[in-house]
Each structure stands twice: as structure tokens, then as C-alpha cells.
Motif scaffolding. Structure first.
Motif, mmCIF file in Angstrom:
data_model
loop_
_atom_site.group_PDB
_atom_site.id
_atom_site.type_symbol
_atom_site.label_atom_id
_atom_site.label_comp_id
_atom_site.label_asym_id
_atom_site.label_seq_id
_atom_site.Cartn_x
_atom_site.Cartn_y
_atom_site.Cartn_z
ATOM 1 N N ALA A 160 -46.823 8.132 -14.035
ATOM 2 C CA ALA A 160 -48.158 9.142 -13.854
ATOM 3 C C ALA A 160 -47.589 9.328 -12.511
ATOM 4 C CB ALA A 160 -48.925 8.041 -13.881
ATOM 5 N N GLN A 161 -48.131 10.609 -12.000
ATOM 6 C CA GLN A 161 -47.142 11.592 -10.943
ATOM 7 C C GLN A 161 -48.767 11.911 -10.529
ATOM 8 O OE1 GLN A 161 -43.285 11.769 -9.436
ATOM 9 N NE2 GLN A 161 -44.507 9.927 -11.336
ATOM 10 N N VAL A 162 -49.041 11.003 -9.579
ATOM 11 C CA VAL A 162 -50.445 11.755 -9.341
ATOM 12 C C VAL A 162 -50.587 11.170 -7.481
ATOM 13 C CG1 VAL A 162 -51.720 11.820 -11.487
ATOM 14 C CG2 VAL A 162 -51.949 9.384 -10.277
ATOM 15 N N ASP A 163 -51.518 11.730 -6.912
ATOM 16 C CA ASP A 163 -51.580 10.881 -5.637
ATOM 17 C C ASP A 163 -52.637 9.354 -5.795
ATOM 18 O OD1 ASP A 163 -51.316 13.128 -4.256
ATOM 19 O OD2 ASP A 163 -53.257 14.065 -4.266
ATOM 20 N N SER A 164 -53.268 9.331 -6.470
ATOM 21 C CA SER A 164 -54.205 7.438 -6.819
ATOM 22 C C SER A 164 -53.860 7.215 -8.380
ATOM 23 C CB SER A 164 -54.922 7.312 -6.494
ATOM 24 O OG SER A 164 -55.598 8.896 -6.959
ATOM 25 N N TRP A 165 -54.577 7.929 -9.475
ATOM 26 C CA TRP A 165 -54.732 7.274 -10.379
ATOM 27 C C TRP A 165 -55.112 8.398 -11.416
ATOM 28 C CZ3 TRP A 165 -58.887 5.865 -7.908
ATOM 29 C CH2 TRP A 165 -60.094 6.140 -8.066
ATOM 30 N N VAL A 166 -54.769 8.750 -12.780
ATOM 31 C CA VAL A 166 -55.289 9.660 -13.855
ATOM 32 C C VAL A 166 -56.085 8.585 -15.103
ATOM 33 C CG1 VAL A 166 -52.948 9.411 -15.310
ATOM 34 C CG2 VAL A 166 -54.929 11.113 -15.378
ATOM 35 N N ASN A 167 -56.995 8.956 -15.138
ATOM 36 C CA ASN A 167 -57.712 8.206 -15.894
ATOM 37 C C ASN A 167 -56.640 8.442 -17.408
ATOM 38 O OD1 ASN A 167 -60.483 7.420 -14.560
ATOM 39 N ND2 ASN A 167 -60.722 9.594 -14.430
ATOM 40 N N VAL A 168 -57.354 7.126 -18.401
ATOM 41 C CA VAL A 168 -57.225 7.139 -19.837
ATOM 42 C C VAL A 168 -58.075 6.905 -20.732
ATOM 43 C CG1 VAL A 168 -56.037 5.281 -21.262
ATOM 44 C CG2 VAL A 168 -55.233 5.332 -19.091
ATOM 45 N N ARG A 169 -58.279 8.009 -21.429
ATOM 46 C CA ARG A 169 -59.898 8.412 -22.213
ATOM 47 C C ARG A 169 -59.180 8.040 -23.850
ATOM 48 N NH1 ARG A 169 -63.565 11.120 -19.267
ATOM 49 N NH2 ARG A 169 -62.269 11.870 -16.835
ATOM 50 N N GLU A 170 -60.485 7.645 -24.670
ATOM 51 C CA GLU A 170 -60.711 7.853 -25.753
ATOM 52 C C GLU A 170 -60.127 8.534 -26.325
ATOM 53 O OE1 GLU A 170 -63.409 4.324 -28.634
ATOM 54 O OE2 GLU A 170 -64.336 6.225 -26.858
ATOM 55 N N THR A 171 -60.682 9.174 -26.129
ATOM 56 C CA THR A 171 -60.258 11.098 -26.448
ATOM 57 C C THR A 171 -60.098 11.655 -25.808
ATOM 58 O OG1 THR A 171 -62.881 11.341 -26.547
ATOM 59 C CG2 THR A 171 -62.114 10.642 -28.491
ATOM 60 N N PRO A 172 -59.406 12.580 -26.454
ATOM 61 C CA PRO A 172 -58.455 14.280 -25.765
ATOM 62 C C PRO A 172 -59.385 15.014 -24.482
ATOM 63 C CG PRO A 172 -57.946 14.580 -27.243
ATOM 64 C CD PRO A 172 -58.744 13.038 -27.879
ATOM 65 N N ASP A 173 -60.519 14.625 -24.348
ATOM 66 C CA ASP A 173 -61.552 15.586 -23.298
ATOM 67 C C ASP A 173 -61.833 15.097 -22.271
ATOM 68 O OD1 ASP A 173 -64.627 16.686 -23.334
ATOM 69 O OD2 ASP A 173 -64.509 16.124 -25.173
ATOM 70 N N GLU A 174 -61.985 16.339 -21.247
ATOM 71 C CA GLU A 174 -61.863 15.443 -19.616
ATOM 72 C C GLU A 174 -63.778 15.073 -19.454
ATOM 73 O OE1 GLU A 174 -60.056 16.376 -15.866
ATOM 74 O OE2 GLU A 174 -60.026 18.032 -16.754
ATOM 75 N N LYS A 175 -64.390 16.140 -19.831
ATOM 76 C CA LYS A 175 -66.118 15.743 -20.352
ATOM 77 C C LYS A 175 -66.537 14.752 -20.535
ATOM 78 C CE LYS A 175 -66.109 20.977 -18.753
ATOM 79 N NZ LYS A 175 -67.686 22.358 -18.877
ATOM 80 N N ASN A 176 -66.374 14.705 -21.845
ATOM 81 C CA ASN A 176 -66.633 13.694 -23.110
ATOM 82 C C ASN A 176 -66.480 12.088 -23.149
ATOM 83 O OD1 ASN A 176 -69.075 15.381 -23.172
ATOM 84 N ND2 ASN A 176 -67.851 16.825 -24.370
ATOM 85 N N GLY A 177 -64.913 12.506 -23.004
ATOM 86 C CA GLY A 177 -63.818 11.730 -23.121
ATOM 87 C C GLY A 177 -64.177 10.189 -22.925
ATOM 88 N N LYS A 178 -64.415 9.115 -23.269
ATOM 89 C CA LYS A 178 -65.166 8.039 -22.592
ATOM 90 C C LYS A 178 -63.955 6.999 -21.648
ATOM 91 C CE LYS A 178 -66.314 2.948 -23.473
ATOM 92 N NZ LYS A 178 -66.614 1.923 -24.332
ATOM 93 N N ILE A 179 -64.330 7.154 -20.365
ATOM 94 C CA ILE A 179 -63.082 6.299 -19.673
ATOM 95 C C ILE A 179 -62.753 4.862 -20.162
ATOM 96 C CG2 ILE A 179 -62.212 5.827 -17.587
ATOM 97 C CD1 ILE A 179 -63.587 7.752 -16.554
ATOM 98 N N LEU A 180 -61.113 4.816 -20.532
ATOM 99 C CA LEU A 180 -60.532 3.346 -20.751
ATOM 100 C C LEU A 180 -60.250 2.939 -19.459
ATOM 101 C CD1 LEU A 180 -59.320 3.620 -24.443
ATOM 102 C CD2 LEU A 180 -61.692 3.232 -23.661
ATOM 103 N N GLY A 181 -59.522 2.725 -19.300
ATOM 104 C CA GLY A 181 -59.115 2.578 -17.857
ATOM 105 C C GLY A 181 -57.888 3.559 -17.247
ATOM 106 N N LYS A 182 -57.618 3.455 -16.110
ATOM 107 C CA LYS A 182 -56.695 3.756 -15.068
ATOM 108 C C LYS A 182 -55.107 3.751 -15.145
ATOM 109 C CE LYS A 182 -60.745 3.521 -12.439
ATOM 110 N NZ LYS A 182 -61.218 3.457 -10.083
ATOM 111 N N LEU A 183 -53.968 4.952 -15.240
ATOM 112 C CA LEU A 183 -52.998 4.737 -15.223
ATOM 113 C C LEU A 183 -52.894 5.315 -13.313
ATOM 114 C CD1 LEU A 183 -50.429 4.058 -16.493
ATOM 115 C CD2 LEU A 183 -50.348 6.517 -17.055
#
Length: 350
Positions: free
Chosen positions: A53-76
Motif C-alpha cells: 500500500a502507498q497511501v497517506d493513511s490506509w486503503v480499505n480491503v473490501r469483500e467485493t471489488p466495489d467501492e460503493k457496495n463492497g463490505k469493508i473487511l479491514g484496512k491495509l
């Protein structure tokens, strides 16, 4: 995992193939450079599927590849790593820690770009497992002795050479024998939502307990060497940290003694931190203080009283870019710059 599936660049494939036959340690990378084909790749068997990961803080890890509807499982978190599974429409499916899911590819690097920064995001430690270990100027037992480390001290290893680990010693290059240390490598991995919740609850409980002990200790004004100043509880961790710093600086000028814990007669770096906190009712371990309390992301977020961790060294942050610490036998307890060498961790107790 097949090379075809990951679609590696030709230069990377050659580097990986050559690396498979290397006997060098996995953390020994050459410096990154503009010409990707000239990057030195050494034993990349553990890195060919790395996603960083190369971000300011974190990027969400989601259950499905969908930024709007994908359930957030954790943070990278930034510079955290995962292992590549597959790519889907601009998303990487990864496995990291206990989390398996999708992250947006635009917030991560892999392939050659990941290999370029792998050395920076991976930390290899040498933990001393004998009472005292000498640090030498060169990788030989005949070399000049620079100083010593104590049992339990952890140092960042930058390379191995002829049975010695190359480490930092008081901002100088030194070497310690691999015969007397335990080597382990650490990556930061993703944190699940459940793990994050449990961690924050545990940190808050520990912080409140430490704060309560400090308040009780300070109000008793127990006589010791010398006592901590009287204090009226405010419940503010920043105020407690300032009080701790004011107490610690009373000992500037006192001697450095290997293995010592006396603030007046002599102490080493971890003995100094331990004894200062002890006067505030907090019992820290003699070694392994980089795992005490909870992590602070950067020096910009540090406050007085935080513990700054370096390779084989710890100090108390004063604020304004300064630390108070038991530095070396020749310097004793001094005030210095927090960035005199690389900070590898910041921990908050209160």
C-alpha cells in the motif's frame, strides 16, 4: 502462482529467476534506481507476489471489488503488505494477515515497483540472547570494539557479512556476531475491522489504567530518587507527558551505565525510560519497550512523554523535536535531537 498470471515485466522475470539461486538473505536489496533493469534483485522468492500500500493513511480491503457496495473487511495501512491472488478491473485481490479481499490497485504497487521499496517496508531485527554482546567496527572478532548491547536489546539489521549482522550503533555502522542473536523479519499486514476494534479497546483500557496509576503515584508524592513532583490530576495525557518530561530532565548530566537502572548512579537507555516511568506508577519491561503502550504514526503526532524507539536504543520525547535519553557512556544522560538517527517506532503510554 504462475508468472503468466501476474504478467511480470521481462526485467523482473529475469531478476526473480536469478534470485531463486541466491544464498543472500531476503532483506538484502540493492538501492532503487531510475533504470529498473539495473535494480539488484536478491532472493525474491518471498516477494514475487507482494502488494504494498502507498497511501497517506490506509486503503480499505473490501469483500467485493466495489467501492460503493463492497463490505469493508479491514484496512491495509501505508507501507503494509499483502500477497497477490488475482486482478479484477483495477482491483487486486490480496491475502494479508487474517484479511482476504480486494483493494483498489491505484493505491498499491506490485511487481518491480514493490521490489524497489521492499527493503524500506521490511524490517529485520536481531535480538540479543546473551548478557552482553560486543559491537565491532568491522565484521571480524579482531576488529575494534565500539561498545556493547545487552540481553533483550533489538537492533535493525541492514545486511549480513561473514557471520556478522550489520547494525546501527550510536549513528555509526557496527557489526555483531550472528551466533548470539535471534533474527526475525517483520512486515506490517492488514488489520481486520474486528482486530482494529479489539486493539482500540485494549489500548484505551491500558491508557486509562496507566493514567490512573500515574495520577495516584504523583498525588502521593512518594519519596524516591528524587520523587516525582506533586501533581493535580487533570485526566489529560498531554499534561501527564509534560510532567514526566519535567521529571526526566532533572537527571541530565548523570552517568550512563550498561544494564543500570539508577537515575542518579547510572543507567542505560532502557533503564532510564523504565525508571522514569516507574516514578509515575507505570511498570515498563526492561527490554522490548518498542512493544509497550500503543503506536503513534509519526513524529508530527508525537507528544511529550512518548517513547521513541531506534535501532537498539530508546528515548523519551520532549516535544519540539527533542529527546532526553541515556545516550552513550561518554555522554551520559543528555538532551538531543529526536531525528539524530532513524526512528523505527513511537509508543504512547498515557
Amino acid at each position: 502462482m504462475s508468472i503468466k498470471k501476474i504478467l511480470w515485466p521481462t526485467a523482473l522475470i529475469a531478476g526473480v529467476v536469478l534470485g531463486l539461486f541466491s544464498k543472500a538473505p531476503t532483506y538484502a536489496y540493492g538501492p532503487a534506481c531510475e533504470d529498473a533493469t539495473s535494480v539488484e534483485l536478491v532472493d525474491n522468492r518471498e516477494y514475487v507476489d507482494l502488494v504494498i500500500a502507498q497511501v497517506d493513511s490506509w486503503v480499505n480491503v473490501r469483500e467485493t471489488p466495489d467501492e460503493k457496495n463492497g463490505k469493508i473487511l479491514g484496512k491495509l495501512y501505508n507501507n503494509s503488505v499483502g500477497h497477490f491472488i488475482e486482478e479484477t478491473n483495477g482491483w487486486y485481490k490480496i491475502k494479508s494477515g487474517t484479511v482476504e479481499g480486494y483493494v483498489k490497485a491505484e493505491y498499491c504497487v506490485m511487481g518491480m515497483e514493490a521490489l524497489k521499496i521492499a527493503r524500506d517496508v521490511e524490517i529485520t531485527y536481531a535480538k540479543i540472547n546473551v548478557p552482553t554482546l560486543r559491537v565491532r567496527e568491522k565484521a571480524t572478532t579482531e576488529s575494534r570494539i565500539l561498545g556493547t548491547f545487552s540481553n533483550g536489546d533489538e537492533l535493525v539489521v541492514t545486511a549480513e557479512e561473514d557471520g556478522f549482522a550489520k547494525v546501527d550503533y550510536n549513528n555509526e555502522i557496527g557489526f555483531i556476531s550472528l551466533d548470539y542473536v535471534d533474527i526475525h523479519t517483520e512486515f506490517v499486514e492488514a488489520e481486520s475491522i474486528e482486530e482494529e476494534r479489539a486493539r482500540k479497546e485494549a489500548e484505551e483500557k491500558a491508557r486509562r489504567e496507566a493514567q490512573a496509576k500515574a495520577n495516584a503515584k504523583l498525588n502521593k508524592n512518594t519519596k524516591s530518587e528524587p520523587s516525582a513532583p506533586a501533581y493535580t490530576p487533570s485526566g489529560d495525557s498531554y499534561d501527564l507527558g509534560v510532567q514526566l518530561v519535567n521529571f526526566a530532565v532533572q537527571f541530565v548530566g548523570n552517568p550512563y551505565v550498561y544494564g543500570g537502572t539508577s537515575l542518579t548512579e547510572g543507567c542505560d537507555c532502557s533503564g532510564f525510560v523504565m525508571s522514569v516511568y516507574k516514578n509515575f506508577g507505570v511498570n515498563l519491561p526492561r527490554t522490548g519497550q518498542r512493544n509497550s503502550g500503543y503506536a503513534i504514526a509519526s513524529l508530527d503526532q508525537a507528544q511529550p512523554g512518548d517513547i521513541l524507539c531506534y535501532s537498539g536504543h530508546v528515548a523519551i520525547y520532549m516535544g519540539n523535536g527533542q529527546i532526553v535519553h541515556a545516550a552513550t557512556p561518554s555522554q551520559g544522560i543528555v538532551i538531543g535531537s529526536a531525528t539524530y538517527t532513524t526512528i523505527i517506532g513511537i509508543r504512547r503510554i498515557f
